[in-house]
Design an enzyme around this catalytic site. Structure first.
Site, short mmCIF file in Angstrom:
data_model
loop_
_atom_site.label_atom_id
_atom_site.label_comp_id
_atom_site.label_asym_id
_atom_site.label_seq_id
_atom_site.Cartn_x
_atom_site.Cartn_y
_atom_site.Cartn_z
N SER A 117 0.82 -1.21 0.00
CA SER A 117 0.00 0.00 0.00
C SER A 117 0.86 1.26 0.00
O SER A 117 1.93 1.30 0.61
CB SER A 117 -0.89 0.01 1.24
OG SER A 117 -1.56 1.25 1.39
N GLN A 137 0.65 -0.60 -4.81
CA GLN A 137 -0.64 0.08 -4.94
C GLN A 137 -0.44 1.58 -4.77
O GLN A 137 0.15 2.04 -3.80
CB GLN A 137 -1.63 -0.45 -3.90
CG GLN A 137 -2.96 0.29 -3.86
CD GLN A 137 -2.98 1.44 -2.86
OE1 GLN A 137 -2.26 1.43 -1.87
NE2 GLN A 137 -3.79 2.45 -3.14
N TYR A 139 -2.14 5.38 -4.49
CA TYR A 139 -3.21 6.37 -4.37
C TYR A 139 -2.76 7.63 -5.10
O TYR A 139 -1.57 8.00 -5.04
CB TYR A 139 -3.49 6.70 -2.90
CG TYR A 139 -4.32 5.69 -2.17
CD1 TYR A 139 -5.62 5.38 -2.59
CD2 TYR A 139 -3.84 5.06 -1.02
CE1 TYR A 139 -6.40 4.46 -1.91
CE2 TYR A 139 -4.62 4.14 -0.33
CZ TYR A 139 -5.88 3.84 -0.79
OH TYR A 139 -6.67 2.93 -0.11
N THR A 165 -5.47 2.60 -7.26
CA THR A 165 -6.80 2.59 -6.65
C THR A 165 -7.55 3.84 -7.06
O THR A 165 -7.09 4.96 -6.82
CB THR A 165 -6.70 2.51 -5.12
OG1 THR A 165 -6.05 1.28 -4.76
CG2 THR A 165 -8.07 2.55 -4.47
N LYS A 250 -7.75 -0.59 -9.89
CA LYS A 250 -8.51 -1.21 -8.80
C LYS A 250 -9.67 -0.30 -8.37
O LYS A 250 -9.46 0.89 -8.14
CB LYS A 250 -7.60 -1.48 -7.60
CG LYS A 250 -8.31 -2.11 -6.40
CD LYS A 250 -7.31 -2.40 -5.29
CE LYS A 250 -7.98 -3.06 -4.10
NZ LYS A 250 -8.83 -2.12 -3.34
N HIS A 274 -14.02 -1.77 -2.54
CA HIS A 274 -13.15 -1.37 -1.43
C HIS A 274 -13.57 -2.05 -0.12
O HIS A 274 -13.46 -1.47 0.97
CB HIS A 274 -13.14 0.15 -1.26
CG HIS A 274 -11.81 0.71 -0.86
ND1 HIS A 274 -10.93 1.26 -1.76
CD2 HIS A 274 -11.20 0.79 0.35
CE1 HIS A 274 -9.85 1.69 -1.12
NE2 HIS A 274 -9.98 1.40 0.16
N ARG A 277 -15.95 -0.12 2.12
CA ARG A 277 -15.42 1.00 2.90
C ARG A 277 -15.52 2.33 2.16
O ARG A 277 -15.09 3.35 2.68
CB ARG A 277 -13.96 0.73 3.28
CG ARG A 277 -13.84 -0.39 4.29
CD ARG A 277 -12.43 -0.93 4.40
NE ARG A 277 -11.49 -0.05 5.08
CZ ARG A 277 -11.35 0.06 6.40
NH1 ARG A 277 -12.16 -0.62 7.20
NH2 ARG A 277 -10.44 0.84 6.93
N ARG A 309 -13.62 -14.68 1.74
CA ARG A 309 -13.44 -15.20 3.09
C ARG A 309 -13.15 -16.70 3.11
O ARG A 309 -13.27 -17.34 4.15
CB ARG A 309 -14.70 -14.94 3.94
CG ARG A 309 -15.01 -13.46 4.15
CD ARG A 309 -13.96 -12.78 5.01
NE ARG A 309 -14.25 -11.38 5.23
CZ ARG A 309 -13.81 -10.37 4.47
NH1 ARG A 309 -13.04 -10.65 3.42
NH2 ARG A 309 -14.10 -9.13 4.76
N GLY A 328 -8.21 -9.47 1.72
CA GLY A 328 -7.74 -8.37 2.55
C GLY A 328 -7.86 -8.62 4.03
O GLY A 328 -6.92 -9.07 4.68
N ARG A 329 -9.02 -8.34 4.60
CA ARG A 329 -9.17 -8.38 6.05
C ARG A 329 -8.68 -9.67 6.71
O ARG A 329 -8.07 -9.61 7.78
CB ARG A 329 -10.63 -8.12 6.45
CG ARG A 329 -11.07 -6.66 6.32
CD ARG A 329 -12.49 -6.50 6.83
NE ARG A 329 -12.99 -5.13 6.74
CZ ARG A 329 -13.70 -4.65 5.71
NH1 ARG A 329 -13.93 -5.43 4.67
NH2 ARG A 329 -14.14 -3.40 5.72
#
Length: 377
Positions: A117, A137, A139, A165, A250, A274, A277, A309, A328-329
């Site tokens: 990131s 990634q 921004y 992104t 993305k 996202h 989010r 998941r 991700g999470r």
């Protein structure tokens, strides 16, 4: 945040990503847990991501006569042990002191790409130094010179793709963070970005993301100051001309945007909301996947992000025609539960679950998975 020696059997008892999430929840302060797990607005998009995936039922084939399943894939020209990349996520030292370094080492050993990131809490160069396949990634920041500097650093550090992104012109209002007045602790910062110009020696590395305020998210304040909300297709076209790295866009949900990405030379698009989010009323990513695939027509790679998941979710993405998925999470849960070892366990679970899903659906490889029919409940 590590698992004490006498609790080492807890990781073995974590038989699913949901189990890992429970371990992480026990170890994280409430505000950090909310920062990781929260979404924007009423968080209905997160729930919709999960419901849409659960509603997809790949129809298994039988009597294939192989007895084994090959999970290996090629993602943006690089070999991978399974069709998965670790999604870009900010400030991973919030979860564990090893942060991005531990997560990247686990991804390396699992044989999957790790996406660094812009807001990583270790510099690009330290993360790529652990080895393995890394993508960067990006921004879009207000200062184009800083954007270009980040790209050059990613190139020099050996990153193999550039993931831009595009769904954060403004950070979605994440009510958990607002209620908590969430801010970063002093020892966690955006290591790739310079400190604020007025920061003195005692505040080196601090940004607005550290300044706690009642009824506000310091991270959202920092994003508003740093990110350029006016990013447009001309900016991406300019960027395409600045680097030879494969460009991946993305945050695409509309097939018309996927077509424009292909038109400027993107090597891939990531269908993503996202993780729920950003736009609070966005459709589930997997619901948008089919129309994006139809529009792209094989002209670039297509990956699914948001809500993954388990290994069965990767199979669902493949059955719809995607080249792979991002997770991700759950990686953050693993990091919180047991650092690098926790992430390694999460990626091992995903690999095990995908292999079993392939076997049980009669697929010897990923090509067969893409030929499965899918029933929508």
């Amino acid at each position: 945040m590590t698992v004490p020696a006498h609790e080492g059997d807890h990781r073995a008892a974590a038989l699913s990503l949901a189990d890992v999430a429970l371990l992480a929840a026990d170890r994280l302060p409430a505000d950090v847990r909310d920062f990781v797990d929260g979404g924007s607005g009423d968080e209905s998009t997160q729930a919709a991501n999960r419901a849409a995936l659960d509603a997809l039922r790949p129809v298994p084939r039988v009597l294939g006569g192989t007895g084994e399943a090959d999970t290996s894939a090629t993602l943006l020209g690089s070999g991978a042990a399974l069709p998965l990349a670790v999604a870009p996520m900010a400030y991973q030292r919030l979860l564990h002191p090893e942060g991005e370094l531990g997560a990247a080492r686990a991804a390396r050993d699992a044989g999957v790409p790790y996406v660094i990131s812009t807001l990583s809490s270790f510099p690009i160069e330290e993360i790529t130094a652990v080895g393995g396949v890394c993508w960067f990634q990006l921004y879009w920041l207000r200062d184009r010179a800083v954007v270009l500097d980040l790209v050059r650093r990613a190139e020099a550090a050996g990153c193999e793709a550039l993931v831009v992104t595009v769904d954060v012109p403004h950070m979605g209002r994440r009510l958990r963070d607002v209620r908590n007045g969430f801010s970063l602790p002093d020892d966690v910062r955006a290591a790739n970005l310079a400190p604020a110009p007025d920061a003195g020696p005692a505040a080196a590395g601090r940004t607005a993301a550290h300044d706690r305020a009642s009824g506000a998210s310091a991270v959202a304040t920092h994003t508003a100051l740093a990110f350029d909300p006016a990013i447009g297709w001309d900016d991406l076209a300019w960027l395409r001309g600045q680097t030879a790295l494969p460009l991946v866009v993305k945050g695409v949900l509309d097939p018309r945007d996927a077509a424009r990405a292909v038109g400027i030379g993107a090597a891939g698009v990531i269908v993503s909301n996202h993780g729920g989010r950003q736009f609070a009323a966005a459709p589930p990513s997997v619901t948008a996947l089919a129309s994006v695939l139809d529009e792209v027509g094989g002209r670039c790679a297509v990956l699914l992000d948001s809500g993954v998941r388990g290994g069965t979710d990767i199979l669902r993405a493949l059955a719809l025609g995607a080249d792979g998925a991002l997770c991700g999470r759950p990686v953050l849960w693993g990091l919180a539960a047991d650092g690098e070892a926790g992430v390694r366990h999460v990626l091992r679970l995903l690999h095990t679950e995908l292999r079993e899903a392939l076997l049980l659906s009669g697929c010897p490889d990923l090509a067969a998975a893409r030929d499965l029919d899918v029933v929508r409940l």
